[in-house]
Write a protein that holds these residues in place. Sequence first.
Motif, PDB file in Angstrom:
ATOM      1  N   GLU A  13       0.844  -1.243  -0.009  1.00  0.00           N
ATOM      2  CA  GLU A  13      -0.057   0.146   0.018  1.00  0.00           C
ATOM      3  C   GLU A  13       1.001   1.284   0.055  1.00  0.00           C
ATOM      4  O   GLU A  13       2.143   1.334   0.644  1.00  0.00           O
ATOM      5  N   VAL A  14       0.494   2.175  -0.778  1.00  0.00           N
ATOM      6  CA  VAL A  14       1.015   3.527  -0.522  1.00  0.00           C
ATOM      7  C   VAL A  14       0.074   4.658  -0.286  1.00  0.00           C
ATOM      8  O   VAL A  14      -1.066   4.584  -0.624  1.00  0.00           O
ATOM      9  N   ASN A  15       0.482   5.803   0.105  1.00  0.00           N
ATOM     10  CA  ASN A  15      -0.170   6.889   0.392  1.00  0.00           C
ATOM     11  C   ASN A  15      -0.213   7.748  -0.846  1.00  0.00           C
ATOM     12  O   ASN A  15       0.757   7.652  -1.771  1.00  0.00           O
ATOM     13  N   HIS A  16      -0.841   8.881  -0.706  1.00  0.00           N
ATOM     14  CA  HIS A  16      -0.994   9.858  -2.047  1.00  0.00           C
ATOM     15  C   HIS A  16       0.642  10.459  -2.274  1.00  0.00           C
ATOM     16  O   HIS A  16       1.159  10.797  -3.202  1.00  0.00           O
ATOM     17  N   ALA A  17       1.171  10.874  -0.981  1.00  0.00           N
ATOM     18  CA  ALA A  17       2.374  11.284  -1.004  1.00  0.00           C
ATOM     19  C   ALA A  17       3.329  10.672  -1.537  1.00  0.00           C
ATOM     20  O   ALA A  17       4.542  10.833  -2.461  1.00  0.00           O
ATOM     21  N   ALA A  18       3.575   9.558  -1.512  1.00  0.00           N
ATOM     22  CA  ALA A  18       4.485   8.398  -2.047  1.00  0.00           C
ATOM     23  C   ALA A  18       4.191   8.315  -3.640  1.00  0.00           C
ATOM     24  O   ALA A  18       4.989   8.106  -4.279  1.00  0.00           O
ATOM     25  N   GLU A  19       2.783   8.139  -3.975  1.00  0.00           N
ATOM     26  CA  GLU A  19       2.404   8.322  -5.500  1.00  0.00           C
ATOM     27  C   GLU A  19       3.191   9.578  -6.404  1.00  0.00           C
ATOM     28  O   GLU A  19       3.711   9.357  -7.041  1.00  0.00           O
ATOM     29  N   ARG A  33       0.173   1.076 -10.126  1.00  0.00           N
ATOM     30  CA  ARG A  33       1.442   0.606 -10.643  1.00  0.00           C
ATOM     31  C   ARG A  33       2.397   0.160  -9.476  1.00  0.00           C
ATOM     32  O   ARG A  33       3.357  -0.646 -10.108  1.00  0.00           O
ATOM     33  N   LEU A  34       2.279   0.498  -8.446  1.00  0.00           N
ATOM     34  CA  LEU A  34       3.219   0.184  -7.470  1.00  0.00           C
ATOM     35  C   LEU A  34       2.870  -0.909  -6.649  1.00  0.00           C
ATOM     36  O   LEU A  34       3.855  -1.805  -6.385  1.00  0.00           O
ATOM     37  N   VAL A  35       1.765  -1.203  -6.441  1.00  0.00           N
ATOM     38  CA  VAL A  35       1.359  -2.127  -5.388  1.00  0.00           C
ATOM     39  C   VAL A  35       1.719  -3.607  -5.999  1.00  0.00           C
ATOM     40  O   VAL A  35       1.279  -3.712  -7.362  1.00  0.00           O
ATOM     41  N   GLY A  36       2.456  -4.333  -5.332  1.00  0.00           N
ATOM     42  CA  GLY A  36       2.832  -5.678  -5.926  1.00  0.00           C
ATOM     43  C   GLY A  36       4.275  -5.982  -6.271  1.00  0.00           C
ATOM     44  O   GLY A  36       4.764  -6.663  -6.399  1.00  0.00           O
ATOM     45  N   LYS A  37       4.903  -4.522  -6.641  1.00  0.00           N
ATOM     46  CA  LYS A  37       6.136  -4.472  -6.815  1.00  0.00           C
ATOM     47  C   LYS A  37       7.064  -4.943  -5.797  1.00  0.00           C
ATOM     48  O   LYS A  37       6.993  -4.269  -4.650  1.00  0.00           O
TER      49      LYS A  37
END
Length: 370
Positions: A44-50, A59-63
Amino acid sequence: MSVKPEAGRSDIARFDPSRPDARDQLSGLLFALVLIDPTSAIAEVNHAAENLLGRSAKRLVGKPLLEAIGPLDPRVENRLTNTDEALVARDILINASEAEKRVNLTVSPLGGFQGWRVVTFSEIGHEETGSDDDLGSSLGAPSILAHEIKNPLAAIRGAGQLAARKLPLKDKKLARMITDEVDRIARLIDRMQQLGSRTAEVAEACNPHEAIRSAIATVRAAGGAKPVEIKEEFDPSIPPAYANRDALEQVLINLISNARDAACSGARGEITVRTRFVSGLAFSAIRLGRAVRLPVEITVSDNGPGIDPAMRDHVFEPFVSSKQSGQGLGLALVRKLVRDMNGSISHERDAKRGLTHFRLHLPLAKTPQE
């Protein structure tokens, strides 16, 4: 029937529909937060990480984390293999959407959830590292002295003009050199006064595309050593920004002029000015003790060789320049004008694509209800 105060407060807090839940709290954080699972994959990521990593959560989740931000310093990578170990790493480079960024990193194991960790990133080497007080203290003395310097300069210029009328033709060139140099010094002092000023121009609703087109027209009219293509990639849905139109245009003239000078050094110079509304990926900066959402993004990109890596963390500081004849005040003035508008300016180099980006973020224009 009585209720204990502690229990009452707890129940109210638990069922208060206006109270932000954990997900809302994480979304509102100013720093980037990434949750990784026991396999070190992003969960999981927050908006600031995106925003920092330049990719959506989808695109990030699972990597694997290292695939998304690596390669890292080998010492950091080695420590990341230990899922039970906390880690604090300062001033390291990560790769975010093919562009290097300098960050502070923390890793916190989650007690009771074997192998799960929270990773945070806070970007450094950004214009936010400087403060208005730093800028004022570095330029305060020249600003105070500017008036006293300008008076004798005006006298020298007048004497040069008078001499030009009386000197023989072969010596007039020397008199013109005097007046030209005086004018150059006066312009330098004007810019130093602007930097040292504590007064911000009045901001209001501003169409960013109008300011961009005016700035591009000014740069094109000024010309350059070699022709450079300037492309526009505008998001037509962007609402008005909250900015001072003249200040914004000056910022864009400086950025586009610098991009033109950099792009001229290549075989085929190219500049792209791009706008977008970042919405959920909105950048946040701290202004006057409160968070300011900055969803209007303007990016000026060029395909020049880029800024010397040793200078990249200092490009917005006064008297820092990579140009032989540069005074090092252009980008410092850009930072000052952008901060006056409660905006943010940052720089990054995309080495893989050979592009330099300057990203400007501005707040939205206020609505009548605000």
